[in-house]
Design a protein around this motif. Structure first.
Motif, PDB file in Angstrom:
ATOM      1  N   TYR A 151      80.346  25.577  14.772  1.00 54.16           N
ATOM      2  CA  TYR A 151      79.979  26.547  15.801  1.00 54.16           C
ATOM      3  C   TYR A 151      80.514  27.923  15.406  1.00 54.16           C
ATOM      4  N   TYR A 152      79.632  28.905  15.493  1.00 54.18           N
ATOM      5  CA  TYR A 152      79.963  30.268  15.116  1.00 54.18           C
ATOM      6  C   TYR A 152      79.805  31.195  16.313  1.00 54.18           C
ATOM      7  N   CYS A 153      80.701  32.143  16.437  1.00 48.32           N
ATOM      8  CA  CYS A 153      80.455  33.207  17.399  1.00 48.32           C
ATOM      9  C   CYS A 153      79.979  34.447  16.654  1.00 48.32           C
ATOM     10  N   ALA A 154      79.246  35.297  17.361  1.00 44.32           N
ATOM     11  CA  ALA A 154      78.652  36.468  16.747  1.00 44.32           C
ATOM     12  C   ALA A 154      78.592  37.600  17.760  1.00 44.32           C
ATOM     13  N   ALA A 155      78.620  38.818  17.246  1.00 44.40           N
ATOM     14  CA  ALA A 155      78.583  40.010  18.096  1.00 44.40           C
ATOM     15  C   ALA A 155      77.389  40.874  17.731  1.00 44.40           C
ATOM     16  N   MET A 156      76.725  41.392  18.761  1.00 48.14           N
ATOM     17  CA  MET A 156      75.538  42.214  18.582  1.00 48.14           C
ATOM     18  C   MET A 156      75.751  43.567  19.243  1.00 48.14           C
ATOM     19  N   ALA A 157      75.603  44.628  18.446  1.00 49.54           N
ATOM     20  CA  ALA A 157      75.891  45.967  18.952  1.00 49.54           C
ATOM     21  C   ALA A 157      74.748  46.546  19.779  1.00 49.54           C
ATOM     22  N   TRP A 158      73.529  46.215  19.430  1.00 53.34           N
ATOM     23  CA  TRP A 158      72.378  46.826  20.066  1.00 53.34           C
ATOM     24  C   TRP A 158      71.652  45.822  20.927  1.00 53.34           C
ATOM     25  N   ARG A 159      70.856  46.340  21.860  1.00 52.32           N
ATOM     26  CA  ARG A 159      70.158  45.484  22.806  1.00 52.32           C
ATOM     27  C   ARG A 159      68.917  44.893  22.122  1.00 52.32           C
ATOM     28  N   ARG A 160      69.140  43.760  21.476  1.00 53.88           N
ATOM     29  CA  ARG A 160      68.042  43.055  20.830  1.00 53.88           C
ATOM     30  C   ARG A 160      67.976  41.660  21.445  1.00 53.88           C
ATOM     31  N   LEU A 161      66.951  40.909  21.055  1.00 53.49           N
ATOM     32  CA  LEU A 161      66.832  39.554  21.579  1.00 53.49           C
ATOM     33  C   LEU A 161      68.046  38.727  21.147  1.00 53.49           C
ATOM     34  N   PRO A 162      68.667  38.014  22.058  1.00 53.01           N
ATOM     35  CA  PRO A 162      69.914  37.314  21.726  1.00 53.01           C
ATOM     36  C   PRO A 162      69.714  36.002  20.993  1.00 53.01           C
ATOM     37  N   TYR A 163      68.475  35.537  20.860  1.00 47.15           N
ATOM     38  CA  TYR A 163      68.229  34.214  20.300  1.00 47.15           C
ATOM     39  C   TYR A 163      68.176  34.202  18.766  1.00 47.15           C
ATOM     40  N   ASP A 164      68.023  35.369  18.182  1.00 45.65           N
ATOM     41  CA  ASP A 164      67.782  35.468  16.743  1.00 45.65           C
ATOM     42  C   ASP A 164      69.069  35.846  16.021  1.00 45.65           C
ATOM     43  N   ALA A 165      69.505  34.987  15.117  1.00 49.16           N
ATOM     44  CA  ALA A 165      70.742  35.236  14.387  1.00 49.16           C
ATOM     45  C   ALA A 165      70.692  36.544  13.609  1.00 49.16           C
ATOM     46  N   GLU A 166      69.527  36.942  13.172  1.00 45.64           N
ATOM     47  CA  GLU A 166      69.404  38.168  12.380  1.00 45.64           C
ATOM     48  C   GLU A 166      69.741  39.409  13.190  1.00 45.64           C
ATOM     49  N   ASN A 167      69.747  39.312  14.500  1.00 43.76           N
ATOM     50  CA  ASN A 167      70.029  40.474  15.348  1.00 43.76           C
ATOM     51  C   ASN A 167      71.521  40.734  15.549  1.00 43.76           C
ATOM     52  N   TYR A 168      72.362  39.826  15.042  1.00 44.33           N
ATOM     53  CA  TYR A 168      73.802  39.962  15.232  1.00 44.33           C
ATOM     54  C   TYR A 168      74.437  40.676  14.053  1.00 44.33           C
ATOM     55  N   ASP A 169      75.454  41.465  14.369  1.00 44.38           N
ATOM     56  CA  ASP A 169      76.064  42.327  13.365  1.00 44.38           C
ATOM     57  C   ASP A 169      77.317  41.733  12.742  1.00 44.38           C
ATOM     58  N   TYR A 170      78.035  40.932  13.500  1.00 45.07           N
ATOM     59  CA  TYR A 170      79.309  40.374  13.015  1.00 45.07           C
ATOM     60  C   TYR A 170      79.367  38.886  13.338  1.00 45.07           C
ATOM     61  N   TRP A 171      80.013  38.167  12.427  1.00 38.80           N
ATOM     62  CA  TRP A 171      80.115  36.714  12.551  1.00 38.80           C
ATOM     63  C   TRP A 171      81.533  36.248  12.280  1.00 38.80           C
ATOM     64  N   GLY A 172      81.899  35.158  12.973  1.00 42.19           N
ATOM     65  CA  GLY A 172      83.144  34.490  12.660  1.00 42.19           C
ATOM     66  C   GLY A 172      82.940  33.463  11.557  1.00 42.19           C
ATOM     67  N   GLN A 173      84.023  32.792  11.211  1.00 40.60           N
ATOM     68  CA  GLN A 173      83.996  31.810  10.124  1.00 40.60           C
ATOM     69  C   GLN A 173      83.552  30.432  10.593  1.00 40.60           C
ATOM     70  N   GLY A 174      83.580  30.202  11.872  1.00 44.47           N
ATOM     71  CA  GLY A 174      83.120  28.935  12.415  1.00 44.47           C
ATOM     72  C   GLY A 174      84.244  27.959  12.710  1.00 44.47           C
ATOM     73  N   THR A 175      83.961  27.045  13.625  1.00 47.34           N
ATOM     74  CA  THR A 175      84.887  25.966  13.960  1.00 47.34           C
ATOM     75  C   THR A 175      84.080  24.677  14.077  1.00 47.34           C
ATOM     76  N   GLN A 176      84.623  23.605  13.514  1.00 47.24           N
ATOM     77  CA  GLN A 176      83.899  22.335  13.468  1.00 47.24           C
ATOM     78  C   GLN A 176      84.027  21.583  14.783  1.00 47.24           C
ATOM     79  N   VAL A 177      82.906  21.123  15.282  1.00 49.08           N
ATOM     80  CA  VAL A 177      82.871  20.236  16.453  1.00 49.08           C
ATOM     81  C   VAL A 177      82.210  18.935  16.016  1.00 49.08           C
ATOM     82  N   THR A 178      82.915  17.845  16.207  1.00 43.59           N
ATOM     83  CA  THR A 178      82.387  16.532  15.850  1.00 43.59           C
ATOM     84  C   THR A 178      82.426  15.636  17.073  1.00 43.59           C
TER      85      THR A 178
END
Length: 123
Positions: A93-120
Protein backbone atom coordinates in the motif's frame (compact mmCIF):
# COMPACT_ATOMS: atom_id res chain seq x y z
CA UNK A 1 12.44 17.61 0.19
CA UNK A 2 9.02 15.99 0.25
CA UNK A 3 8.79 12.70 2.08
CA UNK A 4 5.83 10.41 2.59
CA UNK A 5 6.36 7.59 5.06
CA UNK A 6 3.80 4.80 5.38
CA UNK A 7 3.48 2.60 8.43
CA UNK A 8 1.02 0.20 10.00
CA UNK A 9 1.18 -2.67 7.56
CA UNK A 10 1.52 -6.26 8.65
CA UNK A 11 0.05 -9.73 8.65
CA UNK A 12 -3.58 -10.12 9.65
CA UNK A 13 -6.19 -12.85 9.37
CA UNK A 14 -9.17 -12.48 7.08
CA UNK A 15 -11.86 -10.45 8.78
CA UNK A 16 -9.33 -8.48 10.78
CA UNK A 17 -8.43 -4.81 10.77
CA UNK A 18 -5.39 -2.62 10.25
CA UNK A 19 -4.81 1.11 10.24
CA UNK A 20 -2.24 2.52 7.89
CA UNK A 21 -0.62 5.88 8.47
CA UNK A 22 1.26 8.15 6.12
CA UNK A 23 3.38 10.89 7.66
CA UNK A 24 4.16 13.76 5.31
CA UNK A 25 7.05 16.17 5.57
CA UNK A 26 8.57 18.84 3.34
CA UNK A 27 5.23 20.12 2.06
CA UNK A 28 2.30 22.18 3.24
CA UNK A 29 0.03 19.22 3.84
CA UNK A 30 -3.46 20.67 4.09
CA UNK A 31 -3.95 21.86 0.47
CA UNK A 32 -2.86 18.55 -1.03
CA UNK A 33 -5.23 15.86 -2.13
CA UNK A 34 -3.98 12.58 -0.67
CA UNK A 35 -4.52 9.08 -1.90
CA UNK A 36 -3.89 5.43 -1.15
CA UNK A 37 -2.96 2.99 -3.87
CA UNK A 38 -2.00 -0.66 -3.73
CA UNK A 39 -0.08 -3.11 -5.84
CA UNK A 40 -0.36 -6.86 -5.57
CA UNK A 41 2.29 -9.20 -7.00
CA UNK A 42 1.99 -9.43 -10.76
CA UNK A 43 -0.66 -6.73 -10.92
CA UNK A 44 -0.72 -3.05 -11.75
CA UNK A 45 -0.93 -0.40 -9.09
CA UNK A 46 -4.59 0.38 -8.37
CA UNK A 47 -6.47 3.19 -6.71
CA UNK A 48 -7.89 2.47 -3.26
CA UNK A 49 -9.07 5.76 -1.73
CA UNK A 50 -8.44 9.49 -1.77
CA UNK A 51 -9.38 12.61 0.09
CA UNK A 52 -9.22 16.23 -0.99
CA UNK A 53 -8.34 19.14 1.23
CA UNK A 54 -12.03 20.03 1.54
CA UNK A 55 -12.77 16.59 2.92
CA UNK A 56 -14.30 14.90 -0.13
CA UNK A 57 -13.55 11.20 -0.14
CA UNK A 58 -13.37 8.66 -2.94
CA UNK A 59 -13.15 4.86 -2.85
CA UNK A 60 -12.78 2.05 -5.27
CA UNK A 61 -15.85 -0.16 -5.24
CA UNK A 62 -14.12 -3.18 -3.73
CA UNK A 63 -13.32 -1.36 -0.47
CA UNK A 64 -16.46 0.72 0.02
CA UNK A 65 -17.97 0.05 3.41
CA UNK A 66 -14.78 -1.63 4.64
CA UNK A 67 -12.07 1.04 4.37
CA UNK A 68 -12.12 4.63 5.60
CA UNK A 69 -9.67 7.31 4.59
CA UNK A 70 -9.04 10.28 6.85
CA UNK A 71 -6.48 12.98 7.42
CA UNK A 72 -5.19 15.04 10.32
CA UNK A 73 -3.86 18.26 8.86
CA UNK A 74 -2.44 19.35 12.22
CA UNK A 75 -0.27 16.24 12.26
CA UNK A 76 0.45 16.15 8.52
CA UNK A 77 -0.79 12.58 8.51
CA UNK A 78 -3.05 10.52 6.29
CA UNK A 79 -4.79 7.37 7.52
CA UNK A 80 -6.48 4.35 6.04
CA UNK A 81 -8.62 2.32 8.43
CA UNK A 82 -9.12 -1.11 6.92
CA UNK A 83 -11.72 -3.50 8.31
CA UNK A 84 -13.18 -6.84 7.23
CA UNK A 85 -9.96 -7.52 5.40
CA UNK A 86 -9.91 -10.16 2.70
CA UNK A 87 -7.02 -12.13 1.19
CA UNK A 88 -7.49 -10.16 -2.03
CA UNK A 89 -6.55 -6.99 -0.11
CA UNK A 90 -3.01 -8.34 0.13
CA UNK A 91 -0.68 -5.83 -1.51
CA UNK A 92 1.89 -3.15 -0.93
CA UNK A 93 0.00 0.00 0.00
CA UNK A 94 1.32 3.38 -1.06
CA UNK A 95 0.28 6.86 -0.10
CA UNK A 96 0.55 9.70 -2.58
CA UNK A 97 0.12 13.47 -2.67
CA UNK A 98 -1.42 15.53 -5.45
CA UNK A 99 -0.78 19.26 -5.69
CA UNK A 100 -3.35 20.17 -8.31
CA UNK A 101 -7.05 19.50 -8.62
CA UNK A 102 -7.00 16.50 -10.92
CA UNK A 103 -8.96 13.27 -10.91
CA UNK A 104 -7.94 11.35 -7.78
CA UNK A 105 -8.27 7.88 -9.31
CA UNK A 106 -5.29 8.08 -11.66
CA UNK A 107 -1.84 7.39 -10.24
CA UNK A 108 -0.27 9.58 -12.92
CA UNK A 109 -1.94 12.64 -11.39
CA UNK A 110 0.00 12.35 -8.13
CA UNK A 111 3.21 14.24 -7.56
CA UNK A 112 4.79 12.47 -4.58
CA UNK A 113 4.84 8.88 -3.42
CA UNK A 114 5.87 6.96 -0.35
CA UNK A 115 7.87 3.74 -0.34
CA UNK A 116 4.93 1.56 0.58
CA UNK A 117 3.95 -0.76 3.40
CA UNK A 118 3.11 -4.44 3.02
CA UNK A 119 -0.33 -5.70 4.00
CA UNK A 120 -0.83 -9.45 4.00
CA UNK A 121 -4.21 -11.00 4.75
CA UNK A 122 -4.23 -14.71 5.43
CA UNK A 123 -7.27 -16.89 4.81
Amino acid sequence: QVQLAESGGGLVQAGGSLRLSCAASGLTFSPYAMGWFRQAPGKEREFVAATRSAGNTYYTDSVKGRFAISRDNAKNTLYLQMSSLKPEDTAVYYCAAMAWRRLPYDAENYDYWGQGTQVTVSS
